[in-house]
Write a protein that holds these residues in place. Structure first.
Motif, mmCIF file in Angstrom:
data_model
loop_
_atom_site.group_PDB
_atom_site.id
_atom_site.type_symbol
_atom_site.label_atom_id
_atom_site.label_comp_id
_atom_site.label_asym_id
_atom_site.label_seq_id
_atom_site.Cartn_x
_atom_site.Cartn_y
_atom_site.Cartn_z
ATOM 1 N N CYS A 73 -15.927 3.274 5.467
ATOM 2 C CA CYS A 73 -14.883 2.954 4.494
ATOM 3 C C CYS A 73 -15.533 2.516 3.185
ATOM 4 O O CYS A 73 -16.688 2.067 3.166
ATOM 5 C CB CYS A 73 -14.029 1.825 5.070
ATOM 6 S SG CYS A 73 -12.764 1.174 3.970
ATOM 7 N N HIS A 115 -15.572 -1.338 9.943
ATOM 8 C CA HIS A 115 -14.326 -1.854 10.534
ATOM 9 C C HIS A 115 -13.368 -0.729 10.943
ATOM 10 O O HIS A 115 -12.154 -0.925 10.974
ATOM 11 C CB HIS A 115 -13.644 -2.879 9.618
ATOM 12 C CG HIS A 115 -13.233 -2.363 8.270
ATOM 13 N ND1 HIS A 115 -13.024 -3.214 7.196
ATOM 14 C CD2 HIS A 115 -12.983 -1.106 7.804
ATOM 15 C CE1 HIS A 115 -12.643 -2.498 6.137
ATOM 16 N NE2 HIS A 115 -12.612 -1.233 6.497
ATOM 17 N N GLU A 116 -13.931 0.417 11.268
ATOM 18 C CA GLU A 116 -13.168 1.506 11.883
ATOM 19 C C GLU A 116 -13.887 1.872 13.182
ATOM 20 O O GLU A 116 -14.646 2.823 13.256
ATOM 21 C CB GLU A 116 -13.097 2.717 10.944
ATOM 22 C CG GLU A 116 -12.339 2.440 9.658
ATOM 23 C CD GLU A 116 -12.235 3.673 8.746
ATOM 24 O OE1 GLU A 116 -11.363 3.678 7.874
ATOM 25 O OE2 GLU A 116 -13.036 4.626 8.922
ATOM 26 N N GLY A 175 -9.948 -2.590 14.487
ATOM 27 C CA GLY A 175 -9.780 -2.303 13.072
ATOM 28 C C GLY A 175 -10.383 -3.339 12.154
ATOM 29 O O GLY A 175 -11.477 -3.832 12.396
ATOM 30 N N THR A 176 -9.648 -3.723 11.130
ATOM 31 C CA THR A 176 -10.222 -4.479 10.015
ATOM 32 C C THR A 176 -10.262 -5.993 10.227
ATOM 33 O O THR A 176 -10.802 -6.709 9.387
ATOM 34 C CB THR A 176 -9.448 -4.188 8.727
ATOM 35 O OG1 THR A 176 -8.085 -4.588 8.885
ATOM 36 C CG2 THR A 176 -9.505 -2.707 8.382
ATOM 37 N N CYS A 190 -8.511 2.066 9.748
ATOM 38 C CA CYS A 190 -8.371 1.500 8.400
ATOM 39 C C CYS A 190 -7.626 2.491 7.525
ATOM 40 O O CYS A 190 -6.511 2.234 7.081
ATOM 41 C CB CYS A 190 -9.713 1.123 7.788
ATOM 42 S SG CYS A 190 -9.559 0.464 6.091
ATOM 43 N N THR A 198 -3.598 2.024 6.898
ATOM 44 C CA THR A 198 -3.297 1.576 5.535
ATOM 45 C C THR A 198 -2.153 2.368 4.920
ATOM 46 O O THR A 198 -1.364 1.828 4.133
ATOM 47 C CB THR A 198 -4.554 1.686 4.643
ATOM 48 O OG1 THR A 198 -5.548 0.778 5.143
ATOM 49 C CG2 THR A 198 -4.257 1.335 3.198
ATOM 50 N N THR A 206 -3.777 -2.450 5.105
ATOM 51 C CA THR A 206 -3.856 -2.085 6.523
ATOM 52 C C THR A 206 -2.530 -2.386 7.231
ATOM 53 O O THR A 206 -1.464 -2.058 6.710
ATOM 54 C CB THR A 206 -5.078 -2.706 7.237
ATOM 55 O OG1 THR A 206 -4.973 -4.125 7.328
ATOM 56 C CG2 THR A 206 -6.347 -2.328 6.518
#
Length: 357
Positions: free
Chosen positions: A49, A71-72, A96-97, A166, A170, A302
């Motif tokens: 990302c 964070h994916e 995830g994030t 992410c 989002t 997100t």
């Protein structure tokens, strides 16, 4: 505390940056032991990302080094705590994030944990409640509370699931929140990168007529044939923009470069909704652009675990897949430079399982 490569210590291998250069190299550090509500996830893939550029290079001024980005995260459950329900060893899961929140505030109760009133704990470069600094998915495994693990359907490829955690959520979360899932309605998507191409794919899966807006005519062919948009408009063409006035029910703006807003707001029908998920440095528009047509402008970041799980199930059921370029971990520094130049279609995904040894 984490220990650097060369000491022979540390139970987890990752790639970290040590300073604002953002350059990544092998790094050993310790993950916590599995607690009663924890899941240990063997990471197979991790998406790349733009946050993995910004935070390691200290764009926000809050970098904590050494830093393992990512964070994916997609992977396989390898251990569960005694109180874990609904997960078992061997399950495909995603992270995830964020990896923690208060779990008590109104937002957390509504499973909108990313908006936790006490602040969600980010998956990396964040201080957890026990005082440790979180480290991300450019690593061999992660230990996380079961609340923040998501089930990836078995028939959905892990390398394709990673970017959903992410980039996918989002755009999916605000699309659902603003009822952008009504077949026959019209959606405009500004920008055709990692987020933009997912907005197009979700729009088509929801039955919308989708128009892509870009400053580059070179993206026309890929927008229409590769991603599946219905129309393509070069946003700098004032005449083509004017003839589309009041033609769209919704707009998702994924562009992070600075750009004017009034010309796009004019494209919305009465009571149309404009959602900003990109991050330009300035957001400026005339109040008249909202007054005329009763338009709404909203932001989003997100999404919560409820929406994220729903999105994963939806993608598996409808066959919605991101476009990715799978890379080995030792190519990640080059990939980040390409990402800065927007030279990726449309998300890099690191093959952690086979290349991080």
């Amino acid at each position: 505390m984490a220990n650097e490569t060369g000491t022979g210590e540390g139970n987890c291998l990752g790639w970290a940056t040590r300073d604002p250069s953002g350059f990544l190299s092998p790094y050993k550090f310790d993950r916590r032991d599995v607690r009663s509500d924890d899941i240990s996830v063997k990471i197979t893939h991790c998406g790349v990302c733009y946050a993995d550029v910004a935070w390691p290079r200290n764009h926000g001024g809050d970098a904590k080094y050494p830093m393992v980005p990512g964070h994916e995260i997609a992977g396989i459950v390898q251990e569960i705590g005694a109180n874990v329900k609904g997960f078992k060893v061997g399950d495909h899961v995603g992270v995830g994030t964020y990896v923690n929140s208060c779990r008590e505030c109104e937002q957390c109760i509504d499973r909108l944990e990313v908006q936790c009133s006490k602040g969600a704990v980010r998956t990396y470069n964040s201080v957890d409640v026990d005082g440790t600094v979180t480290q991300g998915g450019y690593s061999t495994f992660i230990v996380v509370h079961q609340r923040y693990c998501l089930k990836i359907p078995d028939n959905y490829p892990l390398e394709l699931a990673a970017p959903l955690l992410c980039a996918g959520i989002t755009v999916y979360s605000p699309m659902k929140r603003h009822n952008m899932n009504q077949p026959g309605k019209s959606l405009g998507v500004i920008g055709l990168g990692g987020l933009g191409h997912m907005a197009v794919k979700f729009g088509k899966a929801f039955g919308l007529k989708v128009t892509v807006f870009s400053t580059s005519i070179s993206k026309k062919e890929e927008a229409l044939t590769l991603i599946g948009a219905d129309e393509f408009v070069v946003s700098s063409d004032e005449q083509k923009m004017k003839v589309r006035a009041r033609s769209l029910d919704f707009i998702i703006d994924t562009a992070s470069g600075d750009h004017p807003f009034d010309p796009y707001l004019a494209l919305l029908k009465t009571a149309g909704v404009y959602v900003l998920v990109g991050a330009p440095t300035v957001v400026k528009f005339s109040p008249v652009s909202l007054f005329i047509g009763m338009r709404t402008i909203s932001g989003s970041a997100t999404g919560g675990t409820k929406d994220a799980q729903e999105m994963l199930d939806f993608c598996a059921a409808k066959g919605v897949y991101p476009k990715v370029e799978v890379i080995p971990i030792d190519y990640v520094n080059e990939a980040l430079e390409r990402l800065i130049k927007r030279d990726v279609k449309y998300r890099f995904v690191i093959d952690i399982e086979n290349t991080l040894k």
